[in-house]
Motif scaffolding. Sequence first.
Motif, short mmCIF file in Angstrom:
data_model
loop_
_atom_site.label_atom_id
_atom_site.label_comp_id
_atom_site.label_asym_id
_atom_site.label_seq_id
_atom_site.Cartn_x
_atom_site.Cartn_y
_atom_site.Cartn_z
N THR A 21 11.66 -24.47 4.01
CA THR A 21 11.68 -24.05 2.61
C THR A 21 10.66 -22.95 2.30
OG1 THR A 21 12.35 -26.31 2.06
CG2 THR A 21 11.65 -24.88 0.25
N LEU A 22 9.40 -23.22 2.61
CA LEU A 22 8.35 -22.24 2.29
C LEU A 22 8.48 -20.96 3.11
CD1 LEU A 22 5.29 -24.63 1.79
CD2 LEU A 22 6.70 -23.54 0.05
N PRO A 23 8.74 -21.03 4.43
CA PRO A 23 8.94 -19.78 5.18
C PRO A 23 10.13 -18.96 4.67
CG PRO A 23 8.49 -21.58 6.69
CD PRO A 23 8.68 -22.19 5.33
N ALA A 24 11.20 -19.65 4.25
CA ALA A 24 12.37 -18.92 3.76
C ALA A 24 12.03 -18.17 2.47
CB ALA A 24 13.52 -19.90 3.50
N TYR A 25 11.26 -18.81 1.60
CA TYR A 25 10.89 -18.11 0.36
C TYR A 25 9.94 -16.95 0.67
CZ TYR A 25 9.55 -17.18 -4.41
OH TYR A 25 9.33 -16.55 -5.61
N ALA A 26 8.99 -17.20 1.56
CA ALA A 26 8.05 -16.13 1.92
C ALA A 26 8.79 -14.94 2.54
CB ALA A 26 7.00 -16.67 2.89
N GLU A 27 9.76 -15.22 3.37
CA GLU A 27 10.54 -14.14 3.99
C GLU A 27 11.34 -13.38 2.94
OE1 GLU A 27 13.09 -15.51 7.06
OE2 GLU A 27 13.93 -13.53 7.50
N GLY A 28 11.95 -14.12 2.00
CA GLY A 28 12.71 -13.45 0.94
C GLY A 28 11.82 -12.61 0.05
N LEU A 29 10.65 -13.14 -0.27
CA LEU A 29 9.72 -12.37 -1.11
C LEU A 29 9.24 -11.13 -0.37
CD1 LEU A 29 8.16 -12.50 -3.84
CD2 LEU A 29 6.28 -13.57 -2.57
N GLY A 30 8.97 -11.28 0.92
CA GLY A 30 8.55 -10.13 1.71
C GLY A 30 9.63 -9.05 1.79
N ALA A 31 10.88 -9.51 1.89
CA ALA A 31 11.98 -8.54 1.95
C ALA A 31 12.10 -7.75 0.65
CB ALA A 31 13.29 -9.28 2.25
N LEU A 34 11.30 -2.73 -2.18
CA LEU A 34 10.73 -2.05 -3.35
C LEU A 34 9.84 -0.89 -2.89
CD1 LEU A 34 9.94 -2.07 -6.48
CD2 LEU A 34 7.97 -3.41 -5.74
N ALA A 35 8.94 -1.17 -1.97
CA ALA A 35 8.00 -0.13 -1.53
C ALA A 35 8.74 1.01 -0.84
CB ALA A 35 6.98 -0.75 -0.59
N GLU A 36 9.69 0.70 0.03
CA GLU A 36 10.39 1.76 0.77
C GLU A 36 11.22 2.64 -0.15
OE1 GLU A 36 10.83 -0.57 5.07
OE2 GLU A 36 12.55 -0.44 3.71
N THR A 92 1.75 0.90 -0.15
CA THR A 92 1.53 0.62 1.27
C THR A 92 1.67 -0.90 1.48
OG1 THR A 92 -0.85 0.36 0.99
CG2 THR A 92 -0.03 2.57 1.55
N PHE A 93 1.98 -1.26 2.69
CA PHE A 93 2.07 -2.70 3.00
C PHE A 93 2.01 -2.88 4.51
CE2 PHE A 93 6.39 -2.69 4.68
CZ PHE A 93 6.96 -1.57 4.08
N ASP A 94 1.69 -4.12 4.90
CA ASP A 94 1.67 -4.49 6.31
C ASP A 94 3.01 -5.15 6.64
OD1 ASP A 94 1.32 -5.61 8.81
OD2 ASP A 94 -0.74 -6.27 8.43
N GLY A 131 2.19 -10.01 0.65
CA GLY A 131 0.76 -10.30 0.51
C GLY A 131 -0.12 -9.08 0.63
N THR A 132 0.39 -8.00 1.24
CA THR A 132 -0.46 -6.81 1.46
C THR A 132 0.00 -5.61 0.64
OG1 THR A 132 0.93 -6.17 3.35
CG2 THR A 132 -1.00 -7.56 3.80
N LEU A 133 1.01 -5.80 -0.20
CA LEU A 133 1.50 -4.67 -1.01
C LEU A 133 0.36 -4.14 -1.89
CD1 LEU A 133 4.14 -3.09 -1.70
CD2 LEU A 133 4.39 -4.64 -3.66
N ALA A 134 0.18 -2.81 -1.84
CA ALA A 134 -0.92 -2.20 -2.60
C ALA A 134 -0.52 -0.79 -3.01
CB ALA A 134 -2.20 -2.18 -1.76
#
Length: 461
Positions: free
Chosen positions: A297-307, A312-314, A336-338, A344-347
């Motif tokens: 559950t938590l990895p799936a949400y983290a992956e979706g949020l990261g996507a 957005l950034a690209e 920028t992001f990692d 977590g690193t979007l800036a």
Amino acid sequence: MAGTFSSFGNALSALRYNRVVMDVASGNVANASSEGYVRRRVAGEAVGAPAQTAMWARYEGQGDGVRVLGLERLSDTLLDARARAEHSSRTYLDVRSSVLQRFETGVGEPGENGVSAAMDELRTAWHDLANNPGGDAARSQLLARAGVLAASFGVQARNVASEASAQRVALTSAVTEANTLASDLATTNRSIAVATFNGDDASVLMDRRDALAMRISELTGAVATVRADGGLDMAVGGVPLVAGKDAGRLVVTAGIADDGSADGSPVALAVELDGVETPVAGLKGDAGARVDLLNTTLPAYAEGLGAVARRLAEEVNAQHAQGYDKDGVAGGPLFTFDEDDPAGTLAVAITDVREVAASSVPGGGLDGGNADALGRLEVAGEDYQRLINGLGTEVASVRRLALNQDALTKQVDGTREQLSGVNLDEEMVTMLQAQRAYEAAARVMSTVDSMLDTLINRMGS
């Protein structure tokens, strides 16, 4: 025993039997509110002719009273097993429901402080800049709102990480508790076996056994099997955890480092018994819910949020590169992001307001064409909406399932309570019956005594 004096024996046996009935009934009343107590009932049998007579003798009695055959624990093995299964499922759903509801609250959607609101405010800032491309205030406002959006992603990413950390701690605690209970159950099994072999009453030990098995099932979804000696064996995911007087240990073999942090692998558990580790799958109960949260559950949400953050950034950076800043230079990346942790690193990469590429005209001319294009860019909004809708749907589904499971569990508990629980009215009736029977037996003795007095003292006068 035959003859007049046999009546004394019968009455005495009735006095003894009904005293035991009174003792057991008073014990039931005393433990009416004791957790896990299973009411007892005295089993009696009539004393009469021997089952196997002697070769040259014949029983001539008319019954030799009553005796206590033993104490019965009013429990049902099938009901107990069903109750453990339902409690395990309820714990699994309750843990998932409480964690997901807490997590959903931390996401803050819909709300004025969520990612969605920050996206809307950034689009508004692009439109404001398109209307006033030369104004530093509009450029500064845009960078500020871009920073708020990046921070909103960061908050959610940290929320996921914090929740995962809490679940690792909770899982470790559940495993430790399960191991302690398994050891206690093995010790209780040993005591029950000894008591049964010696012919002692093991009812209290069995109450303790059932309470331990219920809690182990709630923690791990373990399934119990009744042994011939009265003990319980328990298996987690088909792997034996308790076998008679021997208890294994549930250990975390992957996913959680010694210091409680994540080691990058999915969480995996095994049962260690006699130095051999057997992997366990299909955990339920408290531990199973936390493993599913950590692995799925938590990895799936983290992956979706990261996507969403990556897209957005690209897309913003790609459109920003199509424009020109206040000095006429082609726009650079706004975000920028990692790659390992986009959310977590979007800036915001730009700190100078002049570097915002609002113009679509090279050469430094005042133009807001590119800012207008960025304001119209529908980027990652739908992806984020799907992510939030998916989370909301899962939370609502789990909450609904938890409520249904709670109702089912209470129904099974009620059925079990009707058999095993103490009914004060029923115990009162039992005590009155025993009291009357005791008084009648005492009357038998006094009556026989009067008869013998007549026979012995008056026949010779």
